[in-house]
Design a protein around this motif. Structure first.
Motif, PDB file in Angstrom:
ATOM      1  N   LEU A   1       0.832  -1.210   0.000  1.00 44.26           N
ATOM      2  CA  LEU A   1       0.000   0.000   0.000  1.00 44.26           C
ATOM      3  C   LEU A   1       0.865   1.258   0.000  1.00 44.26           C
ATOM      4  CD1 LEU A   1      -2.723  -1.150   2.533  1.00 44.26           C
ATOM      5  CD2 LEU A   1      -3.153  -0.488   0.156  1.00 44.26           C
ATOM      6  N   VAL A   2       1.949   1.242   0.775  1.00 45.48           N
ATOM      7  CA  VAL A   2       2.862   2.389   0.800  1.00 45.48           C
ATOM      8  C   VAL A   2       3.466   2.598  -0.586  1.00 45.48           C
ATOM      9  CG1 VAL A   2       5.045   3.261   1.724  1.00 45.48           C
ATOM     10  CG2 VAL A   2       3.380   2.188   3.252  1.00 45.48           C
ATOM     11  N   ASP A   3       3.929   1.515  -1.204  1.00 42.41           N
ATOM     12  CA  ASP A   3       4.528   1.610  -2.539  1.00 42.41           C
ATOM     13  C   ASP A   3       3.504   2.082  -3.571  1.00 42.41           C
ATOM     14  OD1 ASP A   3       6.868   0.670  -1.423  1.00 42.41           O
ATOM     15  OD2 ASP A   3       6.548  -1.406  -2.063  1.00 42.41           O
ATOM     16  N   ALA A   4       2.283   1.553  -3.484  1.00 43.41           N
ATOM     17  CA  ALA A   4       1.237   1.948  -4.429  1.00 43.41           C
ATOM     18  C   ALA A   4       0.862   3.416  -4.236  1.00 43.41           C
ATOM     19  CB  ALA A   4       0.006   1.060  -4.242  1.00 43.41           C
ATOM     20  N   ALA A   5       0.852   3.879  -2.994  1.00 46.51           N
ATOM     21  CA  ALA A   5       0.542   5.283  -2.726  1.00 46.51           C
ATOM     22  C   ALA A   5       1.598   6.196  -3.341  1.00 46.51           C
ATOM     23  CB  ALA A   5       0.447   5.519  -1.227  1.00 46.51           C
ATOM     24  N   LEU A   6       2.855   5.812  -3.211  1.00 43.22           N
ATOM     25  CA  LEU A   6       3.925   6.620  -3.800  1.00 43.22           C
ATOM     26  C   LEU A   6       3.790   6.679  -5.320  1.00 43.22           C
ATOM     27  CD1 LEU A   6       6.981   5.584  -1.612  1.00 43.22           C
ATOM     28  CD2 LEU A   6       6.158   7.915  -1.978  1.00 43.22           C
TER      29      LEU A   6
ATOM     30  N   ARG B   1      -7.192  -2.773   7.504  1.00 39.69           N
ATOM     31  CA  ARG B   1      -6.604  -3.584   8.579  1.00 39.69           C
ATOM     32  C   ARG B   1      -5.199  -3.090   8.922  1.00 39.69           C
ATOM     33  NH1 ARG B   1      -8.370  -8.209   5.170  1.00 39.69           N
ATOM     34  NH2 ARG B   1     -10.542  -8.654   5.726  1.00 39.69           N
ATOM     35  N   HIS B   2      -4.607  -2.369   8.004  1.00 43.70           N
ATOM     36  CA  HIS B   2      -3.252  -1.837   8.217  1.00 43.70           C
ATOM     37  C   HIS B   2      -3.269  -0.331   8.487  1.00 43.70           C
ATOM     38  CE1 HIS B   2      -1.411  -5.624   6.905  1.00 43.70           C
ATOM     39  NE2 HIS B   2      -2.383  -5.675   6.019  1.00 43.70           N
ATOM     40  N   PHE B   3      -4.200   0.378   7.860  1.00 44.26           N
ATOM     41  CA  PHE B   3      -4.302   1.832   8.028  1.00 44.26           C
ATOM     42  C   PHE B   3      -5.774   2.186   8.215  1.00 44.26           C
ATOM     43  CE2 PHE B   3      -0.682   1.043   5.146  1.00 44.26           C
ATOM     44  CZ  PHE B   3       0.347   1.535   5.939  1.00 44.26           C
ATOM     45  N   GLU B   4      -6.131   2.675   9.381  1.00 47.06           N
ATOM     46  CA  GLU B   4      -7.525   3.003   9.642  1.00 47.06           C
ATOM     47  C   GLU B   4      -7.980   4.212   8.837  1.00 47.06           C
ATOM     48  OE1 GLU B   4      -8.330   3.408  13.764  1.00 47.06           O
ATOM     49  OE2 GLU B   4      -7.756   1.346  14.270  1.00 47.06           O
ATOM     50  N   THR B   5      -7.053   5.095   8.526  1.00 50.75           N
ATOM     51  CA  THR B   5      -7.377   6.300   7.764  1.00 50.75           C
ATOM     52  C   THR B   5      -6.308   6.551   6.712  1.00 50.75           C
ATOM     53  OG1 THR B   5      -6.134   7.785   9.225  1.00 50.75           O
ATOM     54  CG2 THR B   5      -8.440   7.324   9.815  1.00 50.75           C
ATOM     55  N   LYS B   6      -6.656   7.400   5.773  1.00 47.10           N
ATOM     56  CA  LYS B   6      -5.681   7.793   4.755  1.00 47.10           C
ATOM     57  C   LYS B   6      -4.513   8.533   5.392  1.00 47.10           C
ATOM     58  CE  LYS B   6      -6.608  11.202   1.889  1.00 47.10           C
ATOM     59  NZ  LYS B   6      -7.198  11.967   0.763  1.00 47.10           N
ATOM     60  N   GLU B   7      -4.796   9.288   6.452  1.00 46.54           N
ATOM     61  CA  GLU B   7      -3.736  10.035   7.126  1.00 46.54           C
ATOM     62  C   GLU B   7      -2.674   9.099   7.703  1.00 46.54           C
ATOM     63  OE1 GLU B   7      -7.021  12.467   6.301  1.00 46.54           O
ATOM     64  OE2 GLU B   7      -6.992  10.613   7.482  1.00 46.54           O
ATOM     65  N   GLU B   8      -3.112   7.932   8.188  1.00 44.97           N
ATOM     66  CA  GLU B   8      -2.153   6.960   8.709  1.00 44.97           C
ATOM     67  C   GLU B   8      -1.284   6.391   7.587  1.00 44.97           C
ATOM     68  OE1 GLU B   8      -3.878   3.919  11.073  1.00 44.97           O
ATOM     69  OE2 GLU B   8      -4.649   5.288  12.605  1.00 44.97           O
TER      70      GLU B   8
ATOM     71  N   LEU C   1      -0.518   7.955   4.820  1.00 45.05           N
ATOM     72  CA  LEU C   1       0.401   9.022   4.414  1.00 45.05           C
ATOM     73  C   LEU C   1       1.539   9.180   5.410  1.00 45.05           C
ATOM     74  CD1 LEU C   1      -2.189  11.623   3.124  1.00 45.05           C
ATOM     75  CD2 LEU C   1      -0.537  10.345   1.751  1.00 45.05           C
ATOM     76  N   ALA C   2       1.259   8.939   6.686  1.00 44.69           N
ATOM     77  CA  ALA C   2       2.338   8.975   7.676  1.00 44.69           C
ATOM     78  C   ALA C   2       3.372   7.900   7.366  1.00 44.69           C
ATOM     79  CB  ALA C   2       1.778   8.795   9.079  1.00 44.69           C
ATOM     80  N   ALA C   3       2.907   6.706   6.973  1.00 50.11           N
ATOM     81  CA  ALA C   3       3.828   5.629   6.616  1.00 50.11           C
ATOM     82  C   ALA C   3       4.616   5.969   5.361  1.00 50.11           C
ATOM     83  CB  ALA C   3       3.053   4.330   6.419  1.00 50.11           C
ATOM     84  N   VAL C   4       3.974   6.639   4.416  1.00 46.54           N
ATOM     85  CA  VAL C   4       4.672   7.097   3.210  1.00 46.54           C
ATOM     86  C   VAL C   4       5.755   8.107   3.587  1.00 46.54           C
ATOM     87  CG1 VAL C   4       4.406   8.418   1.072  1.00 46.54           C
ATOM     88  CG2 VAL C   4       2.737   6.654   1.662  1.00 46.54           C
ATOM     89  N   ALA C   5       5.428   9.016   4.501  1.00 45.51           N
ATOM     90  CA  ALA C   5       6.405  10.009   4.954  1.00 45.51           C
ATOM     91  C   ALA C   5       7.588   9.341   5.640  1.00 45.51           C
ATOM     92  CB  ALA C   5       5.737  11.011   5.890  1.00 45.51           C
TER      93      ALA C   5
ATOM     94  N   VAL D   1      -1.551  14.563   7.171  1.00 46.81           N
ATOM     95  CA  VAL D   1      -0.787  13.401   7.622  1.00 46.81           C
ATOM     96  C   VAL D   1      -0.993  13.220   9.120  1.00 46.81           C
ATOM     97  CG1 VAL D   1       1.541  12.444   7.848  1.00 46.81           C
ATOM     98  CG2 VAL D   1       0.927  13.762   5.812  1.00 46.81           C
ATOM     99  N   ASN D   2      -0.996  11.975   9.574  1.00 42.53           N
ATOM    100  CA  ASN D   2      -1.084  11.705  11.006  1.00 42.53           C
ATOM    101  C   ASN D   2       0.260  12.026  11.653  1.00 42.53           C
ATOM    102  OD1 ASN D   2      -1.524  10.794  13.578  1.00 42.53           O
ATOM    103  ND2 ASN D   2      -1.649   8.640  13.041  1.00 42.53           N
ATOM    104  N   GLU D   3       0.407  13.262  12.110  1.00 46.54           N
ATOM    105  CA  GLU D   3       1.685  13.738  12.620  1.00 46.54           C
ATOM    106  C   GLU D   3       2.084  13.102  13.949  1.00 46.54           C
ATOM    107  OE1 GLU D   3       3.978  15.917  11.383  1.00 46.54           O
ATOM    108  OE2 GLU D   3       2.870  15.902   9.506  1.00 46.54           O
ATOM    109  N   SER D   4       1.139  12.490  14.644  1.00 45.92           N
ATOM    110  CA  SER D   4       1.463  11.906  15.939  1.00 45.92           C
ATOM    111  C   SER D   4       1.954  10.468  15.842  1.00 45.92           C
ATOM    112  CB  SER D   4       0.230  11.955  16.852  1.00 45.92           C
ATOM    113  OG  SER D   4      -0.822  11.179  16.301  1.00 45.92           O
ATOM    114  N   ALA D   5       2.040   9.928  14.630  1.00 48.13           N
ATOM    115  CA  ALA D   5       2.503   8.554  14.461  1.00 48.13           C
ATOM    116  C   ALA D   5       3.935   8.428  14.996  1.00 48.13           C
ATOM    117  CB  ALA D   5       2.465   8.159  12.991  1.00 48.13           C
ATOM    118  N   PRO D   6       4.182   7.522  15.940  1.00 46.79           N
ATOM    119  CA  PRO D   6       5.518   7.403  16.555  1.00 46.79           C
ATOM    120  C   PRO D   6       6.627   7.173  15.533  1.00 46.79           C
ATOM    121  CG  PRO D   6       3.911   6.152  17.811  1.00 46.79           C
ATOM    122  CD  PRO D   6       3.220   6.591  16.564  1.00 46.79           C
ATOM    123  N   ASP D   7       6.361   6.331  14.524  1.00 50.07           N
ATOM    124  CA  ASP D   7       7.387   6.056  13.508  1.00 50.07           C
ATOM    125  C   ASP D   7       7.755   7.325  12.749  1.00 50.07           C
ATOM    126  OD1 ASP D   7       7.450   3.441  14.243  1.00 50.07           O
ATOM    127  OD2 ASP D   7       6.358   2.682  12.491  1.00 50.07           O
ATOM    128  N   LEU D   8       6.764   8.160  12.474  1.00 50.34           N
ATOM    129  CA  LEU D   8       7.029   9.399  11.743  1.00 50.34           C
ATOM    130  C   LEU D   8       7.814  10.384  12.610  1.00 50.34           C
ATOM    131  CD1 LEU D   8       6.796  11.275   9.376  1.00 50.34           C
ATOM    132  CD2 LEU D   8       4.462  11.852  10.090  1.00 50.34           C
TER     133      LEU D   8
END
Length: 220
Positions: free
Chosen positions: A21-26, A55-62, A64-68, A122-129
């Motif tokens: 999904l991350v790759d497809a989003a990019l 099941r992996h991202f509840e929202t588009k913002e999540e 996008l955080a993974a893409v970031a 983007v979900n700015e509070s994502a710990p990974d981001l």
């Protein structure tokens, strides 16, 4: 013995759907706006059920955080490579950071747009981001600290110096990725322009009594 039933389209189980999904989003963001990105559309492209992406991202913002995060990690790798190649001189290392910033934007504009998208996107509070962004910025802060410790950069709050450098290089990167500077949007030309601009910025960061020229043209 009855033959096994074929799976209906939409029940396909992807090996690593999260990364897919991350790759497809990019890929999608190379041709469309962040606002138009759709988890369901990405799921259809990957041949999974409409609910599978959620099941992996509840929202588009999540998503996008993974893409970031992916972008910051790739950017960090590029910076590390160029800083290492710049040698021991803190000024050269700092300029390598600035050049890497612009080159990354030109070479991977979709990732760059998401990395620095408006906060509501983007979900700015994502710990990974938060972690990936901090690690990326630390390279710049380390180079600034080295320059100040060696007496090659002016004294003061390093965050203020970082803001001067970042705002200048970010502005240049945005102009290039939006096609505002014509032929300079090619990586080779963008690198030359980044070198020129970073040199001029360095002039303002040097100690006042000892301004050494930094904006010379570098041969490609």
């Amino acid at each position: 013995m009855s033959s096994p039933k074929k799976k209906r389209r939409g029940t396909y189980h992807h090996g690593d759907l999260r990364q897919a999904l991350v790759d497809a989003a990019l890929r999608a963001l190379e041709d469309q706006r962040v606002e138009d990105l759709s988890l369901r559309a990405l799921g259809r492209e990957l041949g999974v059920s409409p609910r599978a992406p959620y099941r992996h991202f509840e929202t588009k913002e999540e998503l996008l955080a993974a893409v970031a995060v992916e972008g910051f990690r790739a950017f960090g790798a590029l910076m590390t490579q160029r800083v290492a190649a710049a040698g021991a001189d803190p000024i050269a290392r700092l300029r390598a950071v600035a050049e890497a910033y612009v080159l990354f934007a030109v070479e991977r504009p979709a990732a760059f747009r998401v990395m620095y998208a408006p906060y509501a996107t983007v979900n700015e509070s994502a710990p990974d981001l938060l972690r990936a962004r901090a690690e990326g910025h630390q390279v710049t802060m380390d180079a600034l600290a080295e320059g100040q410790a060696a007496g090659l950069l002016r004294e003061g709050d390093p965050m203020q110096l970082a803001l001067v450098l970042w705002s200048s290089m970010h502005g240049l990167a945005v102009l290039l990725t939006q096609g505002q500077l014509g032929r300079f949007d090619r990586p080779v030309e963008a690198a030359k322009l980044a070198w020129l601009v970073s040199g001029l910025v360095m002039e303002g960061l040097l100690p006042r009594p000892d301004r050494r020229p930094c904006a010379e043209t570098r041969s490609s």
